[in-house]
Write a protein that holds these residues in place. Structure first.
Motif, PDB file in Angstrom:
ATOM      1  N   THR A 234      65.235  14.471  -3.038  1.00 24.95           N
ATOM      2  CA  THR A 234      66.810  15.906  -1.897  1.00 24.95           C
ATOM      3  C   THR A 234      65.539  15.913  -1.291  1.00 24.95           C
ATOM      4  O   THR A 234      66.152  16.492  -0.156  1.00 24.95           O
ATOM      5  CB  THR A 234      67.488  16.757  -3.002  1.00 24.95           C
ATOM      6  OG1 THR A 234      67.496  15.434  -4.182  1.00 24.95           O
ATOM      7  CG2 THR A 234      68.822  17.065  -2.406  1.00 24.95           C
ATOM      8  N   ALA A 235      64.757  17.033  -1.632  1.00 21.41           N
ATOM      9  CA  ALA A 235      63.784  17.742  -0.501  1.00 21.41           C
ATOM     10  C   ALA A 235      63.386  16.721   0.289  1.00 21.41           C
ATOM     11  O   ALA A 235      63.309  17.015   1.675  1.00 21.41           O
ATOM     12  CB  ALA A 235      62.677  18.195  -1.093  1.00 21.41           C
ATOM     13  N   GLY A 236      63.014  15.695   0.057  1.00 23.24           N
ATOM     14  CA  GLY A 236      62.471  14.743   1.589  1.00 23.24           C
ATOM     15  C   GLY A 236      63.425  14.594   2.383  1.00 23.24           C
ATOM     16  O   GLY A 236      62.826  14.170   3.349  1.00 23.24           O
ATOM     17  N   ARG A 237      64.761  13.935   1.453  1.00 22.01           N
ATOM     18  CA  ARG A 237      65.983  13.722   2.570  1.00 22.01           C
ATOM     19  C   ARG A 237      66.176  15.146   3.261  1.00 22.01           C
ATOM     20  O   ARG A 237      66.088  14.111   4.904  1.00 22.01           O
ATOM     21  CB  ARG A 237      66.577  12.748   2.018  1.00 22.01           C
ATOM     22  CG  ARG A 237      68.256  13.200   2.531  1.00 22.01           C
ATOM     23  CD  ARG A 237      69.516  13.114   2.216  1.00 22.01           C
ATOM     24  NE  ARG A 237      69.579  11.730   1.823  1.00 22.01           N
ATOM     25  CZ  ARG A 237      70.361  11.130   0.456  1.00 22.01           C
ATOM     26  NH1 ARG A 237      70.878  12.380  -0.344  1.00 22.01           N
ATOM     27  NH2 ARG A 237      70.743  10.280  -0.038  1.00 22.01           N
ATOM     28  N   ARG A 238      66.154  15.995   2.891  1.00 22.71           N
ATOM     29  CA  ARG A 238      66.193  16.693   3.867  1.00 22.71           C
ATOM     30  C   ARG A 238      65.680  17.005   5.401  1.00 22.71           C
ATOM     31  O   ARG A 238      65.348  17.547   6.276  1.00 22.71           O
ATOM     32  CB  ARG A 238      66.871  18.127   3.019  1.00 22.71           C
ATOM     33  CG  ARG A 238      67.504  18.258   1.853  1.00 22.71           C
ATOM     34  CD  ARG A 238      67.859  19.739   1.877  1.00 22.71           C
ATOM     35  NE  ARG A 238      69.067  20.055   0.622  1.00 22.71           N
ATOM     36  CZ  ARG A 238      69.503  20.021  -0.596  1.00 22.71           C
ATOM     37  NH1 ARG A 238      68.206  20.805  -0.777  1.00 22.71           N
ATOM     38  NH2 ARG A 238      69.960  19.399  -1.543  1.00 22.71           N
ATOM     39  N   LEU A 239      64.076  17.064   4.392  1.00 24.71           N
ATOM     40  CA  LEU A 239      63.176  17.298   5.465  1.00 24.71           C
ATOM     41  C   LEU A 239      62.999  15.704   6.513  1.00 24.71           C
ATOM     42  O   LEU A 239      62.717  16.100   8.382  1.00 24.71           O
ATOM     43  CB  LEU A 239      60.904  17.001   4.575  1.00 24.71           C
ATOM     44  CG  LEU A 239      60.556  16.912   5.817  1.00 24.71           C
ATOM     45  CD1 LEU A 239      60.247  18.231   6.335  1.00 24.71           C
ATOM     46  CD2 LEU A 239      59.204  17.608   4.923  1.00 24.71           C
ATOM     47  N   ALA A 240      63.026  15.162   6.068  1.00 25.58           N
ATOM     48  CA  ALA A 240      63.652  13.998   7.288  1.00 25.58           C
ATOM     49  C   ALA A 240      63.764  13.698   8.153  1.00 25.58           C
ATOM     50  O   ALA A 240      64.088  13.287   9.050  1.00 25.58           O
ATOM     51  CB  ALA A 240      63.582  11.757   6.106  1.00 25.58           C
TER      52      ALA A 240
END
Ligand SMILES: [Zn+2]
Length: 283
Positions: free
Chosen positions: A220-226
């Motif tokens: 979830t954090a990775g998607r938001r950063l991407a």
């Protein structure tokens, strides 16, 4: 408030009276499963966190049965697992300072049955009591059938409200499919940079899901950063975390709009953009 299932759960983290907790709601998320709210609607949670006149309420429509289990949960029965997930959702509501957390305890089968009026009835009751300004739903291009079904039931409930009680904005959010593919002009931007500590806690709290071998917290954090990084090829990032949403407001403002045609219009614009680019540079 009476719901279809006696096992439905109504939790108010700050112990306000139930009617008050419903009435003060400004931001409402209607999601299929425990932990979906924290993955898809962090924007709404952060908008309300610590602000006296804004309140976030979460609605989880299903009962969490049939979810995968491993580690300390490996031998749990379905009933025990439902209890674990219910408590995890309450923990998230407490950490996120929600106005209230409602868990309606429907089976996936009930949610997916378009002839069963009970889900729409419960959601309508909640919408009438809360009259939210902003509503967060699953997006209609999600690949999880229960997610899409929950959004269709929620749209039916929203469309039944008197015009003056319909929300200002309805977002279709990212869980089982992100919305990076949508044309930038079609994207609703939901900044999610505020309080990354709270954002991390909210997804991490669902230990039964993460222990099950799925690192939803990291993903979830990775998607938001991407999303934040790849949104614009030039310039520096204004947000370090970003969610995208599909604007579902027109479907509520105009109940005569065909829902299938509406979602396919986003796909069509994406398709013609790909086609145009490839044809332009193919030589
Ligand atoms: Zn889900």
């Amino acid at each position: 408030m009476q719901f279809r299932h006696p096992t439905a759960d109504f939790f108010v983290p700050d112990n306000a009276a139930p009617d008050e907790a419903l009435m003060r709601t400004t931001h409402l998320c209607i999601a299929a499963h425990q932990d979906d709210i924290e993955i898809m609607a962090y924007h709404g949670i952060a908008e309300c966190f610590g602000i006296p006149d804004r309140w976030f309420t979460g609605v989880v429509v299903t009962n969490g049965a049939g979810s995968p289990r491993s580690g300390i949960y490996a031998d749990y029965t379905d009933a025990q697992m439902q209890k674990v997930r219910l408590v995890e959702q309450r923990k998230a509501a407490y950490v996120g300072e929600y106005s209230c957390q409602i868990q309606l305890a429907f089976s996936s089968g009930e949610v997916k049955d378009p002839k069963d009026p009970a889900v729409v009835a419960d959601l309508t009751r909640i919408l009438v009591a809360t009259k939210p300004e902003y509503v967060y739903l699953h997006n209609l291009a999600d690949k999880h059938d229960t997610h899409v079904s929950v959004t269709l039931r929620a749209l039916k409930a929203l469309r039944s409200l008197p015009r003056k009680d319909r929300p200002r904005r309805v977002y279709g959010c990212e869980v089982w499919r992100d919305l990076d593919w949508m044309m930038d002009d079609d994207k609703q931007m939901l900044p999610a940079s505020a309080r990354s500590n709270i954002a991390a806690s909210l997804v991490g709290i669902f230990d039964s899901q993460v222990t099950g071998g799925k690192r939803y917290d990291l993903a979830t954090a990775g998607r938001r950063l991407a999303n934040a990084t790849y949104y614009a090829p030039h310039g520096t990032d204004e947000e370090s975390a970003l969610n995208f949403a599909m604007d579902l407001t027109p479907l509520v403002a105009d109940p005569s709009l065909d829902i299938g045609a509406y979602v396919l219009s986003f796909v069509d614009r994406f398709r013609s953009d790909v086609e145009k680019r490839v044809r332009a540079w193919a030589g």
